[in-house]
Design a protein around this motif. Structure first.
Motif, PDB file in Angstrom:
ATOM      1  N   CYS A 226      43.190  45.745  29.326  1.00 58.54           N
ATOM      2  CA  CYS A 226      42.336  44.583  29.518  1.00 58.54           C
ATOM      3  C   CYS A 226      42.875  43.358  28.776  1.00 58.54           C
ATOM      4  O   CYS A 226      43.917  43.409  28.174  1.00 58.54           O
ATOM      5  CB  CYS A 226      40.924  44.907  29.064  1.00 58.54           C
ATOM      6  SG  CYS A 226      39.863  43.490  29.246  1.00 58.54           S
ATOM      7  N   MET A 227      42.159  42.310  28.794  1.00 62.08           N
ATOM      8  CA  MET A 227      42.509  41.021  28.168  1.00 62.08           C
ATOM      9  C   MET A 227      43.614  40.323  28.910  1.00 62.08           C
ATOM     10  O   MET A 227      44.076  39.270  28.509  1.00 62.08           O
ATOM     11  CB  MET A 227      42.960  41.184  26.707  1.00 62.08           C
ATOM     12  CG  MET A 227      41.921  41.848  25.884  1.00 62.08           C
ATOM     13  SD  MET A 227      42.517  42.024  24.233  1.00 62.08           S
ATOM     14  CE  MET A 227      41.454  43.325  23.710  1.00 62.08           C
TER      15      MET A 227
ATOM     16  N   ILE B 151      36.531  49.113  33.891  1.00 62.64           N
ATOM     17  CA  ILE B 151      35.613  48.806  32.796  1.00 62.64           C
ATOM     18  C   ILE B 151      34.273  48.434  33.415  1.00 62.64           C
ATOM     19  O   ILE B 151      34.185  47.501  34.212  1.00 62.64           O
ATOM     20  CB  ILE B 151      36.158  47.665  31.913  1.00 62.64           C
ATOM     21  CG1 ILE B 151      37.396  48.163  31.165  1.00 62.64           C
ATOM     22  CG2 ILE B 151      35.081  47.184  30.926  1.00 62.64           C
ATOM     23  CD1 ILE B 151      38.048  47.144  30.245  1.00 62.64           C
TER      24      ILE B 151
ATOM     25  N   CYS C 267      37.660  45.678  38.704  1.00 65.19           N
ATOM     26  CA  CYS C 267      38.478  45.839  37.495  1.00 65.19           C
ATOM     27  C   CYS C 267      39.498  46.976  37.673  1.00 65.19           C
ATOM     28  O   CYS C 267      39.131  48.089  38.014  1.00 65.19           O
ATOM     29  CB  CYS C 267      37.558  46.144  36.301  1.00 65.19           C
ATOM     30  SG  CYS C 267      38.465  46.610  34.818  1.00 65.19           S
TER      31      CYS C 267
ATOM     32  N   ILE D 274      34.618  40.902  26.365  1.00 65.08           N
ATOM     33  CA  ILE D 274      35.244  42.190  26.041  1.00 65.08           C
ATOM     34  C   ILE D 274      36.257  42.008  24.909  1.00 65.08           C
ATOM     35  O   ILE D 274      36.282  42.767  23.936  1.00 65.08           O
ATOM     36  CB  ILE D 274      35.917  42.777  27.292  1.00 65.08           C
ATOM     37  CG1 ILE D 274      34.833  43.211  28.279  1.00 65.08           C
ATOM     38  CG2 ILE D 274      36.812  43.961  26.935  1.00 65.08           C
ATOM     39  CD1 ILE D 274      35.347  43.707  29.579  1.00 65.08           C
TER      40      ILE D 274
ATOM     41  N   ARG E 241      35.688  38.620  30.563  1.00 65.26           N
ATOM     42  CA  ARG E 241      36.966  38.993  29.935  1.00 65.26           C
ATOM     43  C   ARG E 241      36.946  38.660  28.446  1.00 65.26           C
ATOM     44  O   ARG E 241      37.291  39.476  27.602  1.00 65.26           O
ATOM     45  CB  ARG E 241      38.121  38.243  30.608  1.00 65.26           C
ATOM     46  CG  ARG E 241      39.486  38.580  30.035  1.00 65.26           C
ATOM     47  CD  ARG E 241      40.574  37.761  30.690  1.00 65.26           C
ATOM     48  NE  ARG E 241      40.489  36.340  30.372  1.00 65.26           N
ATOM     49  CZ  ARG E 241      40.994  35.771  29.280  1.00 65.26           C
ATOM     50  NH1 ARG E 241      41.616  36.517  28.388  1.00 65.26           N
ATOM     51  NH2 ARG E 241      40.862  34.485  29.062  1.00 65.26           N
TER      52      ARG E 241
ATOM     53  N   CYS F 195      44.164  40.454  32.873  1.00 67.45           N
ATOM     54  CA  CYS F 195      44.141  40.012  34.267  1.00 67.45           C
ATOM     55  C   CYS F 195      43.050  38.984  34.589  1.00 67.45           C
ATOM     56  O   CYS F 195      43.244  38.115  35.420  1.00 67.45           O
ATOM     57  CB  CYS F 195      44.035  41.212  35.195  1.00 67.45           C
ATOM     58  SG  CYS F 195      42.394  41.889  35.315  1.00 67.45           S
ATOM     59  N   GLY F 196      41.867  39.103  33.976  1.00 72.42           N
ATOM     60  CA  GLY F 196      40.810  38.127  34.234  1.00 72.42           C
ATOM     61  C   GLY F 196      40.174  38.231  35.609  1.00 72.42           C
ATOM     62  O   GLY F 196      39.449  37.332  36.032  1.00 72.42           O
ATOM     63  N   VAL F 197      40.415  39.346  36.300  1.00 74.41           N
ATOM     64  CA  VAL F 197      39.796  39.524  37.619  1.00 74.41           C
ATOM     65  C   VAL F 197      38.274  39.480  37.497  1.00 74.41           C
ATOM     66  O   VAL F 197      37.579  38.936  38.359  1.00 74.41           O
ATOM     67  CB  VAL F 197      40.267  40.866  38.248  1.00 74.41           C
ATOM     68  CG1 VAL F 197      39.340  41.319  39.355  1.00 74.41           C
ATOM     69  CG2 VAL F 197      41.679  40.705  38.779  1.00 74.41           C
ATOM     70  N   CYS F 198      37.759  40.027  36.402  1.00 75.00           N
ATOM     71  CA  CYS F 198      36.304  40.059  36.210  1.00 75.00           C
ATOM     72  C   CYS F 198      35.744  38.634  36.185  1.00 75.00           C
ATOM     73  O   CYS F 198      34.819  38.301  36.930  1.00 75.00           O
ATOM     74  CB  CYS F 198      35.934  40.814  34.933  1.00 75.00           C
ATOM     75  SG  CYS F 198      36.856  40.299  33.486  1.00 75.00           S
TER      76      CYS F 198
ATOM     77  N   VAL G 175      41.053  48.724  35.533  1.00 75.01           N
ATOM     78  CA  VAL G 175      40.920  49.877  34.626  1.00 75.01           C
ATOM     79  C   VAL G 175      39.466  50.354  34.542  1.00 75.01           C
ATOM     80  O   VAL G 175      39.083  51.038  33.598  1.00 75.01           O
ATOM     81  CB  VAL G 175      41.459  49.607  33.202  1.00 75.01           C
ATOM     82  CG1 VAL G 175      42.950  49.822  33.156  1.00 75.01           C
ATOM     83  CG2 VAL G 175      41.085  48.226  32.708  1.00 75.01           C
TER      84      VAL G 175
HETATM   85  S1  SF4 Z   1      39.054  42.890  35.252  1.00 76.12           S
HETATM   86 FE1  SF4 Z   1      39.012  44.604  33.815  1.00 76.12          FE
HETATM   87  S2  SF4 Z   1      41.093  44.654  32.985  1.00 76.12           S
HETATM   88 FE2  SF4 Z   1      40.872  42.649  33.947  1.00 76.12          FE
HETATM   89  S3  SF4 Z   1      40.218  41.304  32.248  1.00 76.12           S
HETATM   90 FE3  SF4 Z   1      38.351  42.049  33.279  1.00 76.12          FE
HETATM   91  S4  SF4 Z   1      37.738  43.864  32.128  1.00 76.12           S
HETATM   92 FE4  SF4 Z   1      39.861  43.400  31.586  1.00 76.12          FE
END
Ligand code: SF4
Ligand code: SF4
Lengths: 67, 373
Positions: B11-12, B70, B66, B36, B33, B14-17, B68
């Motif tokens: 994490c930290m 999360i 996400c 977290i 992001r 991609c910022g998809v969230c 991974v």
């Molecule tokens: S999408 Fe998942 S992996 Fe990517 S920044 Fe958000 S919490 Fe982290």
């Protein structure tokens, strides 16, 4: 209140002016009598649940029975 | 929810969230992001002091994308439990009336919440099926100002079930499912309500509990099961139930003129429970009804903008108006949803604007089309 199954007589709204002392006393007296007749507050076991936790711990200190 | 080292490491980046989040879209300072990230590196006491943790809608869009896995909404919910203990509380909508109503239901009282059902159809005290009505009787009085009648949905459900030969249990002892308490970080209230509901259902002897509210359905299926282990009854959402029983039910239909509709997937039903097909199948079964999809539907559907009767804001309103406009762009005459709260929120957002798209719940729509007598 009706939906929740709480006796609506538990809520009373009355306007009493400052000059009507006797009316005020009579109103309170009859309300107290009614509440005695209606018995325990059905919500007494609910009311601490959602309170701000800090306030609640203060109250529990003062009223250990949680009344 | 404890993050695994793999999740923390990955994490930290991609910022998809944040890119997927309807709240971040309106308020750039809100970022799952970063929440977290801060939780991993900052002192947890500092994180739970922040107001932003009440702004998440728990819509699950970030989680669904996400890489991974999360589960941000669940992660954030647990922060809320800690926040509440520190006195960091959400801004409750409607002066907290819904929170108060569910709070009062934790007491040992017998409600008077089934009056509507006596006129609408047949129901019983004991039986195989329990219809979990949820908050509808309380919504009926609270949301009168929107000219909505949430109980019409419950009446429609009862009529459809009666038509199928089912007289479900409907109970004065039923409580709020506790969904909102749980997502407001009040686990104690949630557990009290959940225990009372389990007792009521056990006393009815029901083997199947039917829901017409996705929140109740989701909460029983996930959170009740977590709390009580395997539930001694089956939990079904009514669209699933109807889709399965449709062919046996031999429904006949009455026509209606304007019949192009679009369907709004409620987050708890779609993304979070994976139920996309059954409501669409039911609508497709109606002769003369044409379903047109919005640009963002199914797993990409947009949330209705408010959750757990808290933190209603300009962000909620613009999320809702965006959704209404998306529905209007399909050319549909009616927006159909399967959640009473979506219906309330999407109707409320149109107040005082020149938007005028009727928002209907799917069960009322079905009951209008199925010949019931
Ligand atoms: S999408 Fe998942 S992996 Fe990517 S920044 Fe958000 S919490 Fe982290
Ligand atoms: S659950 Fe929805 S509102 Fe909350 S952070 Fe994720 S995308 Fe944003």
């Amino acid at each position: 209140m009706r939906l929740l199954g709480i006796d609506e007589r538990r809520l009373r709204l009355k306007w009493v002016s400052a000059s009507e002392g006797a009316l005020f006393a009579a109103e309170i007296q009859s309300y107290v009598e009614l509440l005695k007749e209606l018995g325990d507050n059905p919500l007494s076991d609910a009311h601490l649940c959602q309170m701000n936790p800090m306030m609640r711990s203060e109250m529990q200190k003062e009223e250990p029975a949680g009344a | 929810m404890q993050l695994t080292q793999h999740q923390i490491d990955y994490c930290m980046e991609c910022g998809v969230c944040t890119g997927s989040c309807p709240v971040s879209r309106n308020w750039s300072e809100f970022s799952p992001r970063q929440i977290i990230k801060r939780t991993c590196i900052e002192n947890p006491e500092e994180v739970t002091k922040r107001r932003e943790l009440w702004q998440c809608l728990s819509c699950g869009r970030c989680y669904s994308r996400c890489p991974v896995e999360i589960d941000f909404p669940e992660f954030n919910r647990q922060q809320r439990v800690a926040a509440r203990l520190q006195g960091n509380l959400p801004q409750e909508s409607h002066h907290g009336v819904m929170q108060t109503i569910s709070l009062l239901q934790t007491a040992k009282l017998t409600q008077s919440r089934t009056a509507w059902a006596r006129d609408a159809g047949k129901f019983s005290d004991k039986g195989d099926y329990f219809y979990f009505v949820g908050c509808l009787p309380y919504f009926e009085v609270t949301f009168r100002y929107l000219n909505l009648s949430p109980l019409t949905s419950a009446k429609s459900v009862l009529k459809i079930l009666n038509k199928m030969g089912i007289e479900p249990v409907i109970s004065n002892e039923e409580r709020c499912c506790g969904h909102d308490a749980l997502w407001s970080g009040d686990e104690e209230k949630f557990e009290k309500l959940a225990k009372l509901n389990m007792e009521v259902i056990a006393a009815s002897g029901a083997k199947t509990v039917i829901f017409s509210c996705p929140e109740g359905y989701f909460t029983f299926k996930n959170n009740y099961a977590k709390l009580f282990g395997n539930l001694p009854f089956e939990v079904v959402y009514l669209t699933e139930f109807l889709a399965k029983e449709w062919n046996n039910a031999n429904f006949t239909f009455s026509g209606n003129g304007s019949s192009s509709v679009t369907f709004h997937d409620p987050c708890r039903l779609g993304r979070l429970s994976g139920l996309y097909e059954s409501p669409r199948k039911l609508l497709a079964n109606l002769p003369e009804t044409k379903l047109v999809e919005m640009e963002r539907s199914l797993i990409n559907a947009q949330c209705c903008g408010t959750s757990a009767w808290m933190e209603c804001s300009s962000c909620s309103k613009s999320t809702q108006v965006e959704r209404i406009n998306e529905a209007r762009d399909t050319g549909a005459g009616t927006l159909i949803t399967a959640c009473p709260k979506c219906q309330i929120h999407l109707t409320c957002a149109q107040q005082g604007t020149d938007l005028n798209l009727p928002v209907k719940d799917i069960f009322t729509y079905l009951a209008e089309r199925i010949k019931l007598d």
